[in-house]
Write a protein that holds these residues in place. Structure first.
Motif, PDB file in Angstrom:
ATOM      1  N   TYR A 146      13.599  -0.545   0.343  1.00  0.00           N
ATOM      2  CA  TYR A 146      13.732  -0.291   1.773  1.00  0.00           C
ATOM      3  C   TYR A 146      12.394   0.009   2.450  1.00  0.00           C
ATOM      4  O   TYR A 146      12.347   0.365   3.619  1.00  0.00           O
ATOM      5  N   CYS A 147      11.326  -0.120   1.668  1.00  0.00           N
ATOM      6  CA  CYS A 147      10.007   0.098   2.232  1.00  0.00           C
ATOM      7  C   CYS A 147       9.655  -1.038   3.176  1.00  0.00           C
ATOM      8  O   CYS A 147       9.948  -2.200   2.908  1.00  0.00           O
ATOM      9  N   GLU A 154       0.826  -1.203   0.000  1.00  0.00           N
ATOM     10  CA  GLU A 154       0.000   0.000   0.000  1.00  0.00           C
ATOM     11  C   GLU A 154       0.859   1.252   0.000  1.00  0.00           C
ATOM     12  O   GLU A 154       0.393   2.350  -0.248  1.00  0.00           O
ATOM     13  N   ARG A 155       2.126   1.108   0.302  1.00  0.00           N
ATOM     14  CA  ARG A 155       2.978   2.286   0.445  1.00  0.00           C
ATOM     15  C   ARG A 155       3.731   2.627  -0.835  1.00  0.00           C
ATOM     16  O   ARG A 155       3.827   3.777  -1.222  1.00  0.00           O
TER      17      ARG A 155
END
Ligand code: ZN
Length: 60
Positions: free
Chosen positions: A39-40, A14-15
């Protein structure tokens, strides 16, 4: 009427929009394409119902 555990087949972060799919051969998640942020801390939206991480303990 068979009651089977439904396993998610695909998930989208979702990001950052990273998409992964479940590989039948290995049973592990593989990146569907090159999108997404490495890196999320991926927050997966799997069919809008499967939530791998809850804010607190819940009873199903
Ligand atoms: Zn992400």
């Amino acid at each position: 009427m068979a009651a089977r555990i439904r396993r998610p087949r695909a998930r989208t972060c979702e990001r950052c929009g990273r998409e992964e799919r479940l590989d039948d051969a290995t049973g592990s998640w593989v990146v569907a394409d090159g999108t997404g942020e490495v890196y999320c801390i991926h927050e997966w939206d799997i069919n809008g119902s499967f939530v791998p991480f809850e804010d607190g303990p819940t009873e199903a």
